[in-house]
Design an enzyme around this catalytic site. Structure first.
Site, PDB file in Angstrom:
ATOM      1  N   CYS A 143     -18.493   5.696  -5.913  1.00 26.35           N
ATOM      2  CA  CYS A 143     -19.054   6.840  -6.628  1.00 26.35           C
ATOM      3  C   CYS A 143     -19.034   8.111  -5.777  1.00 26.35           C
ATOM      4  CB  CYS A 143     -20.478   6.550  -7.090  1.00 26.35           C
ATOM      5  SG  CYS A 143     -21.055   7.744  -8.325  1.00 26.35           S
ATOM      6  N   CYS A 160     -17.017   9.640 -13.548  1.00 24.03           N
ATOM      7  CA  CYS A 160     -18.145   9.984 -12.690  1.00 24.03           C
ATOM      8  C   CYS A 160     -19.022  10.996 -13.420  1.00 24.03           C
ATOM      9  CB  CYS A 160     -17.652  10.578 -11.376  1.00 24.03           C
ATOM     10  SG  CYS A 160     -18.990  10.891 -10.192  1.00 24.03           S
TER      11      CYS A 160
END
Length: 460
Positions: free
Chosen positions: A211, A389
C-alpha cells in the site's frame, strides 16, 4: 487491554517468517467460501508426517484465505485443501490508516483466524520451514513433511523495522507511531492527540512496500485533524520519501502534489530514514542522490513506514527468485519453473503495487489458471496488473487511484477519479471492510473488472 493485545499479537507470530508485527499485508494489510465456526473449519491442527493435500496454501492472509475458499468450492467435498498459518488473528490492515487517525478502533480490524478459515478447509497452525517443489512437498519447522498436488504460496511481505537504527525500541517513547503494525498503530493516534507544536514527519522507505499510498494517507488525515483542533498553525509538516515523485502513477502524483502544496506540506524527495534517536527526538535521513550525505530533523510527531521485503523463509528457497520473491509469471501467476506451484499477493515478484485490491483481481485470474492446469488445458486468462489505492486525503475525502501494470489509470467509475470526493471516502471506510470480510475472503469478489466494463459500456 493494551498489554493483552500485545501478547496476543506476539503469540500469533507467523509460521511464515512473518507476523502481525512484521507480517503480510494480507493477513495482518488480512475470508471465505462459507466461513464457519464449526469444528471442521475452525479447529487448528498440527501437521503429521506424510500428510497429503490436493491443494496446500501457505499463508492465511488475504490471498491465502481467498484462494483456499476458491479451491474448496472448485474441488468440492471430495478435495483436500489446507491452509498453513500460525497466527491466531487475521487483520484487515487497510483499516489501520483510519485507526491511526482515530476514525476506527483497532478491534474493528481483526477476527480470529479460526473464524475466517473456509468450511471444509483444514487449518494447519504451523510454520513452514523449507520448500521442496521437486518432491511436491514442504517441511514445517517442527520437521513434519507435507505433500501436495498443487501449492499456492501467499505469504505476504515482511516488515523490517530493525533495518532503521533505533527501531523498534523508539516506539517505547512518545511521539512516534506506525500504521503498518498492530503493535504500533494506536501509538500513531496517541502521538497525534498529544502533539502541540513543532515538526510532524512522515516517511516512505527505499524498499518495496505494501500500500504505497498509506504513508501519505495518515499525513493528510493528521493535517485535517490538526486543522480541526486548532494546532495546524503551529505544525511544520514534512513528507520524507525515498521516491522522486509523489506517487508512481503520474495522474495521481500530480493530484497529490497539488494537495500537499495547498496544505503547506514540505516534500523532501529521495530522503530515506536510516535512524531514529528517540531520546533526542531526531530522525536521520540519507540523501539517496548524494551518497554519504545525511540530514537530521527534529520531530514532535513521527510516523514511520518501515523497510519491507520478502519473508525470511522464502529467501534462497527453491520457489523464490534471486531477490527472495516467489517467481511467477505476471500474467498467469503460475511459477516459472514448477507448473503445479502458484503465487499470489505481496510475496510474489509481480510488478504491480502490493494491495488487497491487487490480490482480489489476482485471485480471479489464478482461479482460472489453476482450473486450466488441473484440466491439462492451455492457460487463456492473463492478469493486467490491476491494483487500487484509496488515497484518503481527509476525514471526509478520498482520491480513488486505480491503475495497471503500465501505470495507466484503470478507473471503475464513469467520472474522473483524480479528484477528492466524499463518496470515495465512504467507499473506503464503510463499503470496503464488509466487501473484504464477506466477499473477498469468501472467494466471491475478484475485483471490479466486470463493473468497470458495464460502467464504461464495454470500453476499457
Amino acid at each position: 487491554m493494551a498489554a493483552l493485545r500485545t501478547l496476543a499479537l506476539r503469540r500469533s507470530a507467523g509460521a511464515l517468517g512473518a507476523t502481525p508485527l512484521h507480517g503480510p499485508a494480507s493477513s495482518r494489510h488480512g475470508g471465505q467460501a462459507g466461513v464457519s465456526s464449526s469444528p471442521s473449519s475452525s479447529a487448528s491442527s498440527s501437521a503429521s508426517a506424510g500428510d497429503y493435500y490436493d491443494v496446500l496454501v501457505i499463508g492465511g492472509g488475504t490471498g491465502g484465505i481467498t484462494m483456499a475458499a476458491r479451491m474448496r468450492r472448485k474441488l468440492g467435498s471430495s478435495g483436500k485443501v489446507a491452509v498453513m498459518e500460525p497466527s491466531e488473528m487475521h487483520y484487515y490492515q487497510p483499516m489501520w490508516t483510519l485507526v491511526g487517525a482515530g476514525a476506527k478502533r483497532f478491534g474493528q480490524s481483526g477476527r480470529s483466524t479460526a473464524s475466517v478459515i473456509p468450511s471444509g478447509v483444514r487449518w494447519l497452525q504451523e510454520r513452514v520451514g523449507t520448500f521442496e517443489p521437486e518432491q511436491n512437498r514442504v517441511r514445517t519447522v517442527s520437521g513434519a513433511q507435507i505433500n501436495y498436488k498443487y501449492l499456492i504460496v501467499a505469504m505476504g511481505i515482511q516488515l523490517n523495522y530493525e533495518q532503521v537504527r533505533g527501531l523498534p525500541e523508539a516506539f517505547e517513547e512518545a511521539g512516534i507511531g506506525s500504521n503498518y503494525s498492530g503493535l504500533y498503530v494506536d501509538k500513531t493516534w496517541r502521538a497525534l492527540q498529544d502533539f502541540r507544536e513543532g515538526n510532524a514527519i512522515f516517511t516512505l522507505p527505499n524498499t518495496p512496500i505494501k500500500c504505497a499510498g498509506a504513508p501519505q494517507k495518515i499525513m493528510y488525515l493528521a493535517d485535517d485533524y490538526m486543522r480541526k483542533t486548532g494546532k495546524r498553525d503551529k505544525a511544520n509538516f514534512h513528507f520524507c520519501t525515498s521516491l522522486a515523485v509523489m506517487f508512481g502513477v503520474k495522474k495521481y502524483a500530480d493530484v497529490l502534489a497539488k494537495i500537499a502544496a495547498k496544505r503547506n506540506i514540505a516534500v523532501n524527495f529521495r530522503h530515506n530514514l536510516v535512524e531514529v534517536r528517540a531520546d533526542r527526538r531526531e530522525a536521520v535521513f540519507e540523501k539517496l542522490d548524494q551518497p554519504g550525505e545525511t540530514v537530521t530533523l527534529e520531530y514532535n510527531l513521527l510516523h514511520v513506514t518501515p523497510p519491507m521485503g520478502p519473508v525470511n523463509v522464502l529467501k534462497g528457497s527453491a520457489v523464490a527468485d534471486a531477490a527472495g520473491w516467489v517467481d511467477v509469471d505476471k500474467g498467469t501467476l503460475q511459477h516459472k519453473r514448477y507448473p503445479n506451484v502458484f503465487g499470489i499477493g505481496d510475496c510474489t515478484n509481480i510488478p504491480t503495487s502490493k494491495t488487497a485490491a491487487a490480490i482480489a483481481a489476482q485471485s480471479a485470474v489464478l482461479d482460472k489458471t489453476i482450473s486450466r492446469v488441473m484440466k491439462g488445458k492451455a492457460i487463456l486468462h492473463a492478469y493486467d496488473g490491476y491494483t487500487s489505492c484509496p488515497l484518503v486525503t481527509s476525514y471526509k475525502t478520498c482520491v480513488l487511484a486505480e491503475f495497471d501494470f503500465n501505470g495507466q489509470p484503470l478507473e471503475t467509475f464513469p467520472f474522473d477519479q483524480g479528484k477528492e470526493r466524499r463518496t470515495m471516502y465512504h467507499l473506503k471506510a464503510d463499503v470496503m471492510p464488509p466487501l473484504y470480510w464477506h466477499g473477498l475472503l469468501k472467494g466471491l469478489w475478484g475485483g471490479p473488472g466486470i463493473y468497470r466494463k458495464m460502467m464504461h459500456l464495454g470500453f476499457k
